[in-house]
Each structure stands twice: as structure tokens, then as C-alpha cells.
Design an enzyme around this catalytic site. Structure first.
Site, PDB file in Angstrom:
ATOM      1  N   GLN A  43       0.200 -21.886  27.491  1.00  0.00           N
ATOM      2  CA  GLN A  43       0.577 -22.697  26.320  1.00  0.00           C
ATOM      3  C   GLN A  43      -0.286 -23.951  26.172  1.00  0.00           C
ATOM      4  O   GLN A  43      -0.459 -24.468  25.075  1.00  0.00           O
ATOM      5  CB  GLN A  43       2.066 -23.098  26.409  1.00  0.00           C
ATOM      6  CG  GLN A  43       3.007 -22.011  25.939  1.00  0.00           C
ATOM      7  CD  GLN A  43       2.644 -21.472  24.553  1.00  0.00           C
ATOM      8  OE1 GLN A  43       2.475 -22.216  23.602  1.00  0.00           O
ATOM      9  NE2 GLN A  43       2.507 -20.156  24.436  1.00  0.00           N
ATOM     10  N   HIS A  60      -3.515 -24.111  26.538  1.00  0.00           N
ATOM     11  CA  HIS A  60      -4.651 -23.700  25.700  1.00  0.00           C
ATOM     12  C   HIS A  60      -4.206 -23.551  24.246  1.00  0.00           C
ATOM     13  O   HIS A  60      -4.916 -23.956  23.323  1.00  0.00           O
ATOM     14  CB  HIS A  60      -5.212 -22.348  26.164  1.00  0.00           C
ATOM     15  CG  HIS A  60      -5.820 -22.373  27.535  1.00  0.00           C
ATOM     16  ND1 HIS A  60      -5.242 -21.768  28.616  1.00  0.00           N
ATOM     17  CD2 HIS A  60      -6.968 -22.935  27.986  1.00  0.00           C
ATOM     18  CE1 HIS A  60      -6.007 -21.930  29.676  1.00  0.00           C
ATOM     19  NE2 HIS A  60      -7.059 -22.651  29.331  1.00  0.00           N
ATOM     20  N   GLN A  92     -20.200 -22.961  37.305  1.00  0.00           N
ATOM     21  CA  GLN A  92     -19.344 -24.104  37.632  1.00  0.00           C
ATOM     22  C   GLN A  92     -18.439 -23.861  38.837  1.00  0.00           C
ATOM     23  O   GLN A  92     -17.650 -24.716  39.207  1.00  0.00           O
ATOM     24  CB  GLN A  92     -18.525 -24.541  36.425  1.00  0.00           C
ATOM     25  CG  GLN A  92     -17.393 -23.613  36.013  1.00  0.00           C
ATOM     26  CD  GLN A  92     -16.723 -24.079  34.733  1.00  0.00           C
ATOM     27  OE1 GLN A  92     -17.272 -23.951  33.646  1.00  0.00           O
ATOM     28  NE2 GLN A  92     -15.532 -24.641  34.856  1.00  0.00           N
ATOM     29  N   GLN A 125     -13.150 -33.908  33.803  1.00  0.00           N
ATOM     30  CA  GLN A 125     -13.991 -33.029  32.980  1.00  0.00           C
ATOM     31  C   GLN A 125     -14.129 -33.607  31.569  1.00  0.00           C
ATOM     32  O   GLN A 125     -15.216 -33.575  30.978  1.00  0.00           O
ATOM     33  CB  GLN A 125     -13.378 -31.625  32.928  1.00  0.00           C
ATOM     34  CG  GLN A 125     -14.053 -30.714  31.926  1.00  0.00           C
ATOM     35  CD  GLN A 125     -13.619 -29.275  32.050  1.00  0.00           C
ATOM     36  OE1 GLN A 125     -14.155 -28.511  32.845  1.00  0.00           O
ATOM     37  NE2 GLN A 125     -12.634 -28.872  31.248  1.00  0.00           N
TER      38      GLN A 125
HETATM   39  O1  PAF Z   1     -11.843 -26.212  31.387  1.00  0.00           O
HETATM   40  C1  PAF Z   1     -12.372 -25.075  31.361  1.00  0.00           C
HETATM   41  O2  PAF Z   1     -11.708 -24.055  31.165  1.00  0.00           O
HETATM   42  C2  PAF Z   1     -13.862 -24.940  31.607  1.00  0.00           C
HETATM   43  O3  PAF Z   1     -14.303 -25.864  32.535  1.00  0.00           O
HETATM   44  C3  PAF Z   1     -14.708 -25.012  30.311  1.00  0.00           C
HETATM   45  C4  PAF Z   1     -14.597 -26.366  29.655  1.00  0.00           C
HETATM   46  C5  PAF Z   1     -14.245 -23.918  29.349  1.00  0.00           C
HETATM   47  C6  PAF Z   1     -16.189 -24.765  30.647  1.00  0.00           C
HETATM   48  O4  PAF Z   1     -16.370 -23.532  31.258  1.00  0.00           O
END
Ligand code: PAF
Length: 281
Positions: free
Chosen positions: A35, A37, A61, A156
Site C-alpha cells: 500500500q 507504493h 544497488q 534515499q
Molecule cells: O526504493 C526503491 O524501490 C529503489 O531504490 C528505487 C528508487 C526504485 C531504485 O531502484
């Protein structure tokens, strides 16, 4: 909802919308959607005409290859959730499409400075370079007017703000509040990997953040951090860090800021799963 796997097809469709003067909102994800997202999509829908989301589990990453291998993948459910939420376009590229130069090819190096030396930066070497590489690529592909990201990944968000400054990309960053389960656990794709008993314990992180928040004006910071650390350990966590920082620049604090916002951040492992969370005060 349209689904594109190729950059060229996505750009052709977006080009038409841009010509028609439509405002484009973008919410990048790695799938295993929850949720939190969906709240990014909802917010994008209130601000933009066309909402684009992407699902791409970005190999560059993940500092830990095991974490990459075990990252949850729930594509079918994700597609249903995104279209149900009214997403207009989903970009679902392959690794080759995103990294024609190869995952181990030559990538830019971003000057994130102090921001990538602390907290997540210190515990996950190169993680933020990988985030920078993929978000920079995605922004160049989608060219959104607005970019939507979750406060759950506070550091982030700061890195992406810096990336926008470094690259001069004119997208406006919207940081959307963390969504929580009823017991306070911050929604995260990694929660899916918790066992039922770990899932119960996991809510201790948010309880500890609340403890810090309540005491930040009354108790000395070393005492607060020590108590918080103990609460996490007693619950079964192995904490990586418990910190209080200036929310503007992530400088770590040993006493309250005279003015301005502070952020409390925790990263801790429960069994194999590493969880992070934060709260502003
Ligand atoms: O937060 C995330 O899901 C990832 O770090 C992102 C921003 C999609 C980059 O891969």
C-alpha cells in the site's frame, strides 16, 4: 494501463502525451508492491495527468548478492495492483534494456559526498551509487515533471534530491509519508520475508522510534540511544544503528537542534532480514 518493456516504445507513447501538454508523474519501484507504493500512485494521480510507474529490481544497488537473489518478486500481483490504482503506464524493462553497457560496465560516479558515508551509506557500500545510476537512467528515459518517492527510505530521498541538483534534471521531488501496518510496522517489500514470529517482533522498531520521539526533548541523546538499542536487542534485533540527525542534511546530533526538524533513524536485523525505519520530529 499500458505495459512497455522497451525504452523506445515507452518513449513513443510518452512523447504523444507530452506533445498534448500532459503533466507526467513517475513512481519508480522494485516491485513486491504494498500500500505504501500505491499511496505514491494515488498522490501522483492528484498532481499529474499521466502516471507512470516502473518495476525493476536493480542489480547495481544490492551490495549483498544474497539480498538481490532473495528480493521478493510478485509481478502478476503488482500489475493488478498498479492497474487497480489507476496507473496509466507501467515500464517493466529487462536488465539488458536498462544496462545495454552491461551491469559491470562503466557507470557514472555521483558526488553524493557526506550523504553516502553515513548510516545506510556506511552499512551498504556503493548502494547509493547504484540507486543514483538507475534513477538517473529512469529519469532520462521517462523525463517526468514530478517524481514520487517514499519517506520510508529517508536517506534515499536525500540522495535523489542531490542527484536532481547534480544532474540539473528539472523533475519536482515529492516525498510521500510512510504507510504503517496497524501495529506500527513501516510497510516494506522486505516484510514479506519475515516469519510469523519475526513479523510480530518487527513492530518494535516503530515503538522504539516513538520512544525516542517522546524523549528527544527531555533525556540526553546518549541515554536515549542506549535505551533504544537495548529495547531492540531485548526484542531479538541486532541493531546496525540508532541515530538522531538533522533532517536537512543528516548530520548526526548529540543534543537537540535549537531549531529545525530532526529525524530519528533505525536499521536493525531480525534473523536474515534487515529493516529500516525513521520518524521526523
Ligand atoms: O526504493 C526503491 O524501490 C529503489 O531504490 C528505487 C528508487 C526504485 C531504485 O531502484
Amino acid at each position: 494501463m499500458y505495459l512497455f518493456k522497451r525504452v523506445a516504445d515507452l518513449q513513443e507513447a510518452l512523447g504523444q502525451e507530452k506533445k498534448a501538454g500532459k503533466r507526467i508523474g513517475f513512481a519508480p519501484t522494485m516491485g513486491a508492491l504494498h500500500q505504501g507504493h500505491i499511496s505514491l500512485i494515488n498522490e501522483a494521480k492528484t498532481q499529474c495527468d499521466i502516471v507512470v510507474s516502473s518495476i525493476f529490481v536493480n542489480p547495481t544497488q544490492f551490495n549483498d548478492p544474497k539480498d538481490f537473489e532473495k528480493y521478493p518478486v510478485t509481478i502478476k500481483e503488482d500489475i493488478l495492483a498498479l492497474s487497480g490504482a489507476g496507473t496509466d503506464i507501467l515500464f517493466l524493462p529487462s536488465v539488458e534494456e536498462m544496462y545495454p553497457e552491461g551491469v559491470n560496465g562503466k557507470h557514472p560516479h555521483y558526488g553524493f559526498g557526506y550523504l553516502e558515508t553515513v548510516l545506510e551509506g556506511a552499512y551498504r557500500p556503493n548502494h547509493f551509487q547504484g540507486v543514483g545510476i538507475v534513477v538517473h537512467k529512469l529519469l532520462n528515459i521517462v523525463e517526468p515533471d514530478d517524481l514520487f518517492m517514499g519517506q520510508k527510505d529517508f536517506q534515499q530521498c536525500m540522495i535523489i534530491k542531490r542527484l536532481l541538483e547534480i544532474t540539473g534534471i528539472p523533475a519536482k521531488l515529492h516525498i510521500c509519508p510512510t504507510l504503517r501496518e496497524t501495529d506500527g510496522l513501516a510497510m516494506s517489500s522486505r516484510n514479506m520475508r519475515l516469519s510469523p514470529s519475526e513479523r510480530q517482533t518487527a513492530a518494535q522498531i516503530s515503538r522504539t522510534l516513538l520512544y525516542i520521539k517522546e524523549n528527544v526533548k527531555q533525556l540526553p541523546f546518549p541515554e536515549i540511544k542506549q535505551n533504544a538499542w537495548k529495547q531492540l536487542q531485548d526484542a531479538g534485533f541486532q541493531p546496525d544503528y540508532v541515530e538522531i540527525a538533522n533532517a536537512d542534511d543528516l548530520q548526526l546530533l548529540d543534543k537537540p537542534l535549537p531549531s529545525g526538524q530532526m529525524v530519528m533513524l533505525i536499521a536493525a536485523k531480525l534473523g536474515e532480514i534487515r529493516l529500516i525505519d525513521n520518524m521526523l520530529t
